[in-house]
Every structure is written in C-alpha cells, then in structure tokens.
Enzyme design. Structure first.
Site, PDB file in Angstrom:
ATOM      1  N   SER A  74       0.855  -1.188   0.000  1.00 58.58           N
ATOM      2  CA  SER A  74       0.000   0.000   0.000  1.00 58.58           C
ATOM      3  C   SER A  74       0.889   1.234   0.000  1.00 58.58           C
ATOM      4  CB  SER A  74      -0.892   0.002   1.237  1.00 58.58           C
ATOM      5  OG  SER A  74      -0.116   0.334   2.375  1.00 58.58           O
ATOM      6  N   LYS A  75       0.242   2.391   0.065  1.00 53.83           N
ATOM      7  CA  LYS A  75       0.991   3.651   0.032  1.00 53.83           C
ATOM      8  C   LYS A  75       1.993   3.746   1.178  1.00 53.83           C
ATOM      9  CE  LYS A  75      -1.853   6.788  -2.610  1.00 53.83           C
ATOM     10  NZ  LYS A  75      -3.299   6.851  -2.378  1.00 53.83           N
ATOM     11  N   ARG A  76       1.678   3.068   2.274  1.00 49.90           N
ATOM     12  CA  ARG A  76       2.597   3.097   3.420  1.00 49.90           C
ATOM     13  C   ARG A  76       4.004   2.647   3.023  1.00 49.90           C
ATOM     14  NH1 ARG A  76       2.042  -0.816   6.587  1.00 49.90           N
ATOM     15  NH2 ARG A  76       0.369  -1.806   5.423  1.00 49.90           N
ATOM     16  N   HIS A  77       4.073   1.800   2.013  1.00 53.09           N
ATOM     17  CA  HIS A  77       5.381   1.269   1.605  1.00 53.09           C
ATOM     18  C   HIS A  77       6.118   2.192   0.647  1.00 53.09           C
ATOM     19  CE1 HIS A  77       3.169  -2.457   2.813  1.00 53.09           C
ATOM     20  NE2 HIS A  77       4.319  -2.674   3.408  1.00 53.09           N
ATOM     21  N   GLY A  78       5.635   3.409   0.474  1.00 54.62           N
ATOM     22  CA  GLY A  78       6.283   4.327  -0.465  1.00 54.62           C
ATOM     23  C   GLY A  78       5.470   4.381  -1.742  1.00 54.62           C
TER      24      GLY A  78
END
Ligand code: GLU
Length: 481
Positions: free
Chosen positions: A241-245
C-alpha cells in the site's frame, strides 16, 4: 483455452484512484495473456460507484496504461453505460423464479438489506402475487438472488479446484432498492455481454467467484476460465500500500523508472519464465508468458530489484532515446537549452560516458551535468575528503595544470601516462593527484575514469575548472592560517 481468435480478456479497474502497482500487474498479465494467445484485450472502466469514481482518475488510469505500453483492443467500455442491461438481467432472473423481491430495506435506503449476513431472507416466503402487489403499490424493495442447493465449484487456473457449499452463500442482493445493481451482477452481466472467455484478476475476488458462477449459470451463459493472481506484499509481509512508499505507476514514472523496466518488473511479480531469465523486454515477455507459470504464493515487492532492472534497461537504451529522455532532467540540473540544442554530438558523448553510472535517468543526468554546465558546485563531502589539506591539494593541482597546459595529446591513454609520471616526480601515489583533480573538474568524489572525463571535458574547460578550484583552495588555505 487460447484458440486463436476466441480468447477475450479484460481489465476492469474502478476509477477511484490512480493505477497502482497491483492493478497495473493485473492489467499487464491480461495484456500478456491476450498478446501471447492472439486474443482480444478489453478495457472496462467500472464506474458504477458514482460517488467514488471520477473522470480524472479514468484519465489517469488510461495515461498510466499508455505509458506502460498496455494497449487495449476494445474499449474503454464504461460499466455505468450497461445499467439498463444489468436491470434487464436481474428482471429476467426474477421472471424465471431465480430471484425474489425483498422488502426488508428501510424505505428510501440504498443500502443492501442484510447483505453479507449469510442468511436466507424471510421475503423468500412471500407468495408471488402478494410480492407483485406490494411492488406495484410502490413499496421500495431490492431483488435478491435465490441461491440453489448444492455446491459451486470451478478449476481456477492459478489456485486449482475450488468448491463452496451453497448453503454458505447468502441469498445476495442483485438490485438495491434504488435500482442500482451490485458489483457481482454488473460484472457478470458485462463479462457475458462482452464475450469474455478468461477472467484474470486479483485473488481478493476469489470470494466473489462462487456468486458470479451462480449468476452465469442462472443467466444461461458459458463460464469463462478464472485465474486469480496472488496479491503483492510489501517487504514487511503486509499487503502493498501507500505506506510502503510509491505505489502508483505515476509515482514510479516520476521517480525516473523506464516504462519497459516497470513492465519487466511487474511481469516478474508473481510470474516467472523459468530458468534465470530476468531482464526481458515486452516482446520477450509476450512470447514467454503462460498462466501455468503464475505462482500461487504472494509476490513481495522489492524496490531494489526494480532499481536494478531499471539500470539494466537504461543500459539497453539506444543513445538516441537516452539523450531524448535525459533532456528534461538535464534542464532541471541547470544545463542551458542552448547547450542541449546546440551540441547534440557532445551531449551524446557525455551520456555515452556516464550512462552506466546511475539507476535512473535523473541520476545519470546529474553525472552528465558537470560536463555541460558553465560552472559547477563542489560537493561538501568530496571537499572534506579530498581537499582536506587545501595547500597540498593546490600545490598538486598547479603541477597538473602546468602539465595539461602543455600536454601534446588529450587522449585518455596519453593523459594517464603523463599523470603517472607526474605522480612519480612528486613522489606521491596517483590517487593523491586524481582525487583532488576530480573534485576540481567534476565537483564530486566519484565519476567515470578521470582520464576519459578530462578527455571529454577538453583542455580549455579543464584548465578553467582547475583555475576556479585553485581560487577556492587558496582562499581556504589562507583562512586556515
Ligand atoms: N473493478 C474491480 C476492481 O477494481 C475488478 C472486477 C473484476 O476484475 O472482476 O477490483
């Protein structure tokens, strides 16, 4: 399965966000499947959720697909355009007794009554005449599918045989009380209408598949082959997800990833050609692709591998295309348009020298810039390391300046021989001269081989840079005393 002409696949994104890595991978697998099998690749925008869909996101998805080279043969179809058909299909099921009216919804509610609760609905017991009368009087109601007895099974091309007992499937809603179709109905109605023969999608849809199969059967349609591809995980083992960049195709484009590198990378996320082949261009991948080699276990997104692949693809670019791609980043690095337009040959030479020295076009442009800029800045780290003693660096650079001013040739080999002699004469290792010299001409602590650099820089510009460096170093030496 892939008889020529009969294979029809689709990519069906919901335009509620940019095309992210997972969606792009699904699109890519469908593209490869179609191209490999001589089939047709259909694009369908699933925009029935009006509140969350937008035309801007549809445009963004189309742009990302075009950039990646995922050309579709048909579409974009818009799911919202099929609304009348969705309702007709639900009406047919009602007429045939495969669906029933459900009055459980609070009046005016658009929510699916008891959806997902895994129960039969009491409304199933309302005599047909009474239900029709209530509907005719305008009482709001939904249409529910009447799940038959038995078991629903299919052979998933990735997961193998799957079976679900029908009493685990609730009588799901087909049309909400506001007349809007639910996702499962819209998808099946569209896939049937569009003649889709192969449904390849993320395995988050595995749980929808039994309901969809029941609908195919009830509508008298032929089942497509289903292939559910495992999801993509971040390095921490959680769903990407976006959390991973960066997670959208657009974000990778902005990072300087080449479309062919991302194409290659996505193809290897959960699929492998076998053997140790990794660097492949779209044509190789089309040829090698097969559903049988899609892996059952989730793929882990490895950004370092993406960078590595990007580098490999940059190395494969023609100098022409590299030059074209580097223009923007070079301008951003301060190189004047006049230089970019006026010295094409020099530009190509410089890029040829530095092209293997970066993971992205941006990184390569930064290495090329010192050759093309009028003045450079010194990297503070390189200064601290290689000009630690300004007086000593200045002394050696003066000797280099005198040597280069009189050098008979500016060919790399000749320069190297001269420089080694100079080092001997001064009784220092060649590195003691080369490192300070590199900072003087490039501003950095690393660069391609210094003699190639000097040769390409040319005598005039090299001497000019050394003079500038001497000015800097003399001032630093004075300040230190
Ligand atoms: N629109 C659905 C999604 O974006 C895909 C539906 C399908 O592939 O069946 O997840």
């Amino acid at each position: 399965m892939s008889r020529k002409g009969s294979l029809r696949v689709r990519f069906a994104p919901s335009p509620t966000g940019h095309l992210h890595v997972g969606g792009a991978r699904t699109a890519l697998f469908n593209f490869l499947l179609a191209r490999h099998g001589g089939g047709v690749f259909v694009l369908r925008i699933e925009d029935t959720d009006r509140a969350r869909s937008s035309a801007a996101m549809t445009r963004s998805i189309l742009e990302s697909m075009a950039w990646l080279g995922l050309e579709f043969d048909e579409g974009p179809h818009h799911q919202a355009d099929g609304l009348e058909r969705h309702r007709r299909d639900a009406g047919r099921l009602l007429e045939q007794g495969r669906a029933y009216r459900c009055f459980c919804a609070p009046p005016g509610s658009t929510r699916s009554p008891r959806e997902g609760e895994g129960e039969r609905c009491g409304c199933d017991g309302i005599p047909a005449g009474a239900a029709e009368a209530r509907a005719a009087s305008g009482e709001p109601h939904a249409l529910r599918f009447r799940v038959p007895e038995g078991e629903t099974s299919w052979d998933d091309a990735v997961h193998g045989r799957r079976a679900v007992a029908n009493d685990h499937i609730e009588d799901f809603v087909l049309l909400r009380s506001d007349g809007s179709p639910v996702y499962n109905l819209a998808v099946v109605s569209d896939d049937v209408a569009m003649g889709i023969t192969f449904v390849l999608r993320g395995d988050d849809h595995l749980s929808n598949t039994p309901k969809q199969i029941l609908l195919y059967r009830a509508l008298g349609a032929r089942l497509p082959t289903f292939a559910h591809v495992p999801m993509i995980l971040g390095p921490d083992g959680k769903r990407l997800s976006k959390r991973h960049g960066a997670a959208s195709v657009e974000a990778y484009r902005e990072l300087g990833i080449l479309p062919e590198a991302l194409f290659n990378f996505l193809a290897l996320l959960g699929w492998s050609p076998g053997g140790d082949r990794e660097v492949m261009d779209p044509a190789d991948l089309i040829e090698a692709f097969s559903v049988e080699r899609i892996l059952k276990k989730s793929a882990v997104f490895d950004s370092e591998k993406l960078m590595w692949l990007n580098r490999r693809h940059i190395e494969r670019l023609s100098l022409e295309r590299l030059t074209e791609l580097a223009r923007g980043p070079l301008e951003e690095a301060g190189v004047a348009k006049a230089v970019l337009d006026g010295q094409p040959e020099r530009l190509r030479q410089v890029l040829g020298l530095v092209r293997e020295r970066g993971n992205t076009i941006e990184a390569i442009a930064l290495q090329a810039a010192p050759f093309l800029l009028d003045s450079i800045e010194y990297d503070p780290e390189a200064v601290a390391r290689f000009w630690k003693s300004p007086a000593e660096a200045a002394r050696l650079l003066r000797a280099v300046r005198d040597l280069l001013a009189g050098a008979a040739s500016f060919e790399p080999a000749a320069l190297e021989a001269d420089m080694r002699q100079l080092a001997e004469a001064h009784e220092v290792g060649a590195g003691k001269i080369i490192h300070p010299l590199r900072v003087a001409v490039m501003g950095t602590g690393v660069s391609p081989g210094i003699f190639g650099v000097l040769s390409l820089m040319g005598r005039e510009r090299t001497l000019d840079r050394i003079e500038q460096a001497l000015g800097y170093l003399d001032a630093a030496a004075t300040a230190a005393n």
